[in-house]
Design an enzyme around this catalytic site. Structure first.
Site: not given
Length: 421
Positions: A143, A173, A252
């Site tokens: 993402h 992910d 992230s």
């Protein structure tokens, strides 16, 4: 205890930590050299091997290998100024000083459309990543680089390199990028650790770029294990590591590290009502990341095993129309003849029906088996189905429980390789 005595003890503890971790060879410089000894005795680590994900690829080794090349054959780092700090502080300092340069800042640009319907580049998202190989391989989140047409990887010394996508995997992910290292540069890398032996309460550290503040260190503990979390793509990622380590936007894709400085997870998401850290963060376990990274580098995609059949997700309306007792599960609509699933006894439907409306309408077949469980895990949706099979390989066998004419039947179904999109 006198201050002088305390400092002597703390200095001795810090020196022991430095010596042990240096011998452990966790965060290292990627350069040519002799092979150091293995970081851990895997006899106590269970079945989860600490072998590198792509150690046998030509041209280099992924960090975490017992035979990864390191400068001078044995990377030893001195932790300056640890005297006078507590054991915990000295440990934090050591991990940060030896791992922060292996964390990169990732910025993206995406293509938008202006009022005149002309394509216009604009800033996209940002996140973190970990250098895992001296050739410039970086592991991050899918993402973080979603929809990007340009990716910039910023190194610790301020150098910026263009990143190329090696592969992405929305089911976990996890994404792998590659950049060309500056000429003559010896990149510091982060080794993969072992997530199978984690304990709740164990200390962990995160390094990332929250809100653009590069290479920020936060600490915490493992708050939970085996969490099934639904991602923004509506996929369920199982076995997530929950931590109270402060993880914010920009973290992230960065590493979640154990107290020795090896990566045990990839920071992925937070649970928050404000958008900032609320002490509930989640990381993809490195056991999953290792497997996914290996496939992405070698094949450009993850090779997973699936049941070669056409399914329809049941709804209460469809279940009533088909005369089924349950209202959840996956209806087997079509099945290739002589396929492994058909030979295993899975039954497809035979009664043709029109499903959906308008342009979305399609023909399905009723009367087939309804898959309710795979390997003991309840299947109520496609998200459940793909989540259960995330770690399966082509050739594996899954125990599939189906509802057939009101009775429960269990089948051993061989899995086939998932077709490319």
């Amino acid at each position: 205890m006198k201050t002088g005595t305390r400092r002597v003890i703390f200095a001795a503890v810090a020196a022991a930590l430095v010596s042990a971790a240096a011998t452990a060879n966790i965060c290292r410089l990627a350069a040519q050299g002799n092979s150091p000894p293995s970081r851990r005795d895997t006899s106590a680590a269970g079945a989860d091997s600490l072998a590198p994900p792509v150690a046998d690829l030509p041209g280099g080794n992924i960090a975490g290998s017992a035979d990864s090349p390191v400068s001078g054959g044995s990377a030893r780092y001195a932790a300056a100024g640890t005297a006078g700090y507590t054991q915990d502080e000295a440990q934090n300092i050591f991990v940060y000083e030896n791992c922060n340069e292996a964390v990169v800042n990732i910025n993206t640009q995406v293509m938008a459309v202006n009022w005149f319907l002309e394509p216009v580049p604009q800033d996209g998202g940002s996140g973190s990543g970990s250098i895992i190989d001296g050739r410039g391989y970086v592991v991050t989140n899918t993402h973080v680089i979603s929809d990007a047409y340009k990716i910039t990887v910023s190194l610790a010394d301020g150098t910026q390199r263009e990143g190329k996508v090696v592969g992405t995997d929305s089911a976990s992910d996890i994404a792998v990028l590659k950049f060309d290292p500056p000429a003559g540069a010896a990149l510091r890398t982060i080794a993969f650790g072992d997530s199978s032996a984690l304990k709740i309460g164990q200390k962990v550290l995160a390094i990332g770029n929250p809100f653009g503040f590069e290479r920020t260190l936060t600490t915490g503990i493992v708050s939970g294990l085996g969490r099934p979390i639904r991602s923004s793509k509506n996929t369920i990622i199982r076995d997530m590591i929950q931590t109270d380590t402060a993880i914010n936007p920009g973290n992230s894709g960065g590493p979640l590290l154990d107290a020795q400085g090896s990566m045990i997870g990839v920071n992925t998401m937070i649970y928050s009502t404000s958008g900032s850290s609320a002490g509930v963060g989640f990381a993809v376990p490195v056991g999953t990341a290792r497997r996914v990274v290996s496939d992405l580098i070698q094949h450009g995609r993850v090779r997973r095993g699936v049941i070669n059949a056409s399914f329809v997700q049941l709804s209460p309306t469809l279940a009533r129309y088909a005369g089924l007792d349950g209202e959840a599960g996956l209806l087997v609509s079509e099945l290739p003849k002589n396929s492994p699933a058909a030979k295993a006894g899975l039954k497809a439907g035979t009664e043709e029906a029109r499903y959906g409306s308008g342009r979305n309408a399609r023909v399905i077949y009723l009367g087939g088996d309804v898959v309710s469980e795979i390997d003991g895990i309840r299947i109520a949706s496609f998200a459940d189905y793909y989540s259960v099979l995330e770690s399966k390989r082509p050739g594996d066998t899954a125990r599939v429980a189906v509802s057939r004419n009101g009775k429960r039947v269990t089948l051993a179904v061989p899995l086939e390789e998932q077709a490319e999109d």
